[in-house]
Design a protein around this motif. Structure first.
Motif, PDB file in Angstrom:
ATOM      1  N   GLU A   1       1.569   4.821  11.837  1.00  0.00           N
ATOM      2  CA  GLU A   1       0.220   5.147  11.356  1.00  0.00           C
ATOM      3  C   GLU A   1      -0.365   6.398  11.998  1.00  0.00           C
ATOM      4  OE1 GLU A   1      -2.585   1.932  10.541  1.00  0.00           O
ATOM      5  OE2 GLU A   1      -4.123   3.123  11.556  1.00  0.00           O
TER       6      GLU A   1
ATOM      7  N   HIS B   1       7.704   5.584   8.906  1.00  0.00           N
ATOM      8  CA  HIS B   1       6.248   5.421   8.860  1.00  0.00           C
ATOM      9  C   HIS B   1       5.669   4.870  10.162  1.00  0.00           C
ATOM     10  CE1 HIS B   1       2.370   4.661   6.754  1.00  0.00           C
ATOM     11  NE2 HIS B   1       2.252   3.777   7.726  1.00  0.00           N
TER      12      HIS B   1
ATOM     13  N   GLN C   1      -8.578  11.866  10.291  1.00  0.00           N
ATOM     14  CA  GLN C   1      -7.294  11.494   9.674  1.00  0.00           C
ATOM     15  C   GLN C   1      -7.528  11.068   8.229  1.00  0.00           C
ATOM     16  OE1 GLN C   1      -5.061   8.399  11.724  1.00  0.00           O
ATOM     17  NE2 GLN C   1      -3.175   8.888  10.616  1.00  0.00           N
TER      18      GLN C   1
ATOM     19  N   ILE D   1      -4.489  10.890   5.878  1.00  0.00           N
ATOM     20  CA  ILE D   1      -3.278  10.172   5.495  1.00  0.00           C
ATOM     21  C   ILE D   1      -2.788   9.415   6.724  1.00  0.00           C
ATOM     22  CG2 ILE D   1      -0.874  10.424   4.736  1.00  0.00           C
ATOM     23  CD1 ILE D   1      -1.886  12.881   3.108  1.00  0.00           C
ATOM     24  N   PHE D   2      -2.638   8.105   6.557  1.00  0.00           N
ATOM     25  CA  PHE D   2      -2.389   7.242   7.719  1.00  0.00           C
ATOM     26  C   PHE D   2      -0.894   7.038   7.950  1.00  0.00           C
ATOM     27  CE2 PHE D   2      -6.756   6.986   6.711  1.00  0.00           C
ATOM     28  CZ  PHE D   2      -7.368   6.942   7.952  1.00  0.00           C
ATOM     29  N   HIS D   3      -0.235   8.158   8.104  1.00  0.00           N
ATOM     30  CA  HIS D   3       1.185   8.263   8.469  1.00  0.00           C
ATOM     31  C   HIS D   3       1.214   9.476   9.392  1.00  0.00           C
ATOM     32  CE1 HIS D   3       5.659   8.478   6.927  1.00  0.00           C
ATOM     33  NE2 HIS D   3       5.528   9.254   8.012  1.00  0.00           N
TER      34      HIS D   3
ATOM     35  N   MET E   1       0.847  -1.194   0.000  1.00  0.00           N
ATOM     36  CA  MET E   1       0.000   0.000   0.000  1.00  0.00           C
ATOM     37  C   MET E   1       0.883   1.246   0.000  1.00  0.00           C
ATOM     38  SD  MET E   1      -3.177   0.892   2.558  1.00  0.00           S
ATOM     39  CE  MET E   1      -2.182   1.616   3.856  1.00  0.00           C
ATOM     40  N   ALA E   2       0.709   2.087  -0.996  1.00  0.00           N
ATOM     41  CA  ALA E   2       1.550   3.273  -1.124  1.00  0.00           C
ATOM     42  C   ALA E   2       1.143   4.325  -0.108  1.00  0.00           C
ATOM     43  CB  ALA E   2       1.440   3.819  -2.535  1.00  0.00           C
ATOM     44  N   CYS E   3       2.145   4.941   0.489  1.00  0.00           N
ATOM     45  CA  CYS E   3       1.902   6.019   1.446  1.00  0.00           C
ATOM     46  C   CYS E   3       2.533   7.285   0.876  1.00  0.00           C
ATOM     47  CB  CYS E   3       2.523   5.671   2.796  1.00  0.00           C
ATOM     48  SG  CYS E   3       2.592   7.058   3.937  1.00  0.00           S
ATOM     49  N   ILE E   4       1.741   8.316   0.706  1.00  0.00           N
ATOM     50  CA  ILE E   4       2.247   9.543   0.082  1.00  0.00           C
ATOM     51  C   ILE E   4       3.377  10.163   0.893  1.00  0.00           C
ATOM     52  CG2 ILE E   4       0.378  10.946   1.072  1.00  0.00           C
ATOM     53  CD1 ILE E   4       2.183  11.567  -2.292  1.00  0.00           C
TER      54      ILE E   4
ATOM     55  N   CYS F   1       5.541   8.575   2.850  1.00  0.00           N
ATOM     56  CA  CYS F   1       6.740   7.756   2.635  1.00  0.00           C
ATOM     57  C   CYS F   1       7.347   8.063   1.269  1.00  0.00           C
ATOM     58  CB  CYS F   1       6.407   6.276   2.768  1.00  0.00           C
ATOM     59  SG  CYS F   1       6.190   5.740   4.479  1.00  0.00           S
ATOM     60  N   SER F   2       6.508   8.270   0.268  1.00  0.00           N
ATOM     61  CA  SER F   2       7.002   8.615  -1.073  1.00  0.00           C
ATOM     62  C   SER F   2       7.711   9.962  -1.051  1.00  0.00           C
ATOM     63  CB  SER F   2       5.846   8.673  -2.080  1.00  0.00           C
ATOM     64  OG  SER F   2       5.238   7.412  -2.195  1.00  0.00           O
TER      65      SER F   2
END
Ligand SMILES: [Zn+2]
Length: 145
Positions: free
Chosen positions: A47, A45, A92, A94-96, A1-4, A6-7
């Motif tokens: 959550e 990361h 929430q 974005i889950f970062h 699952m991509a995390c913006i 983290c990107s």
């Protein structure tokens, strides 16, 4: 699952970065509530607030407080909101884990439009002389060497 986030942290997605260091990054929110809406984000990361290790939490909240100081005591904001959302039900998106720092200028300019390049560059320019405050606060709190 991509995390913006983290990107962004990996340099694979674009952002306007105010500060990076000590496991944190500070970027401009892409959908600012006000001019200068910032996000303080651990590079690693986690959550949400309840998942983030205490020392990293301390760094993030101290950095957010430093930015609140910059807005209130140096840049003339009339108010500032510092908050985090945990869980979809609490807003929430974005889950970062991240902390919002939202200055209030008293100009009635509140919205949720997309950040323009012009506004982003002007906010970065406004903050540039004050970036050292984050470092000062982290040192003052004994969180960095
Ligand atoms: Zn992430």
């Amino acid at each position: 699952m991509a995390c913006i986030f983290c990107s962004i942290a990996a340099g694979e997605a674009e952002s306007y970065q105010v500060y990076r260091g000590h496991g944190l990054m500070v970027i401009l929110d892409k959908y600012p509530v006000s001019r200068g809406h910032l996000l303080v984000i651990p590079v690693e990361h986690y959550e949400a607030v309840q998942d983030t290790p205490p020392r990293l939490l301390a760094k993030a909240w101290v950095a957010a407080s430093a930015l609140a100081h910059v807005y209130r005591s140096r840049l003339g904001a009339r108010g500032v909101k510092v908050l985090t959302n945990s869980g979809r039900i609490a807003g929430q998106v974005i889950f970062h884990f991240h902390i919002h720092v939202i200055p209030y200028w008293g100009d009635g300019q509140l919205g949720r439009g997309v950040l323009t390049r012009e506004e982003a560059l002007s906010v970065l320019e406004m903050l540039e002389p004050h970036k050292g405050v984050v470092e000062e606060y982290l040192k003052g709190a004994g969180l960095v060497g």
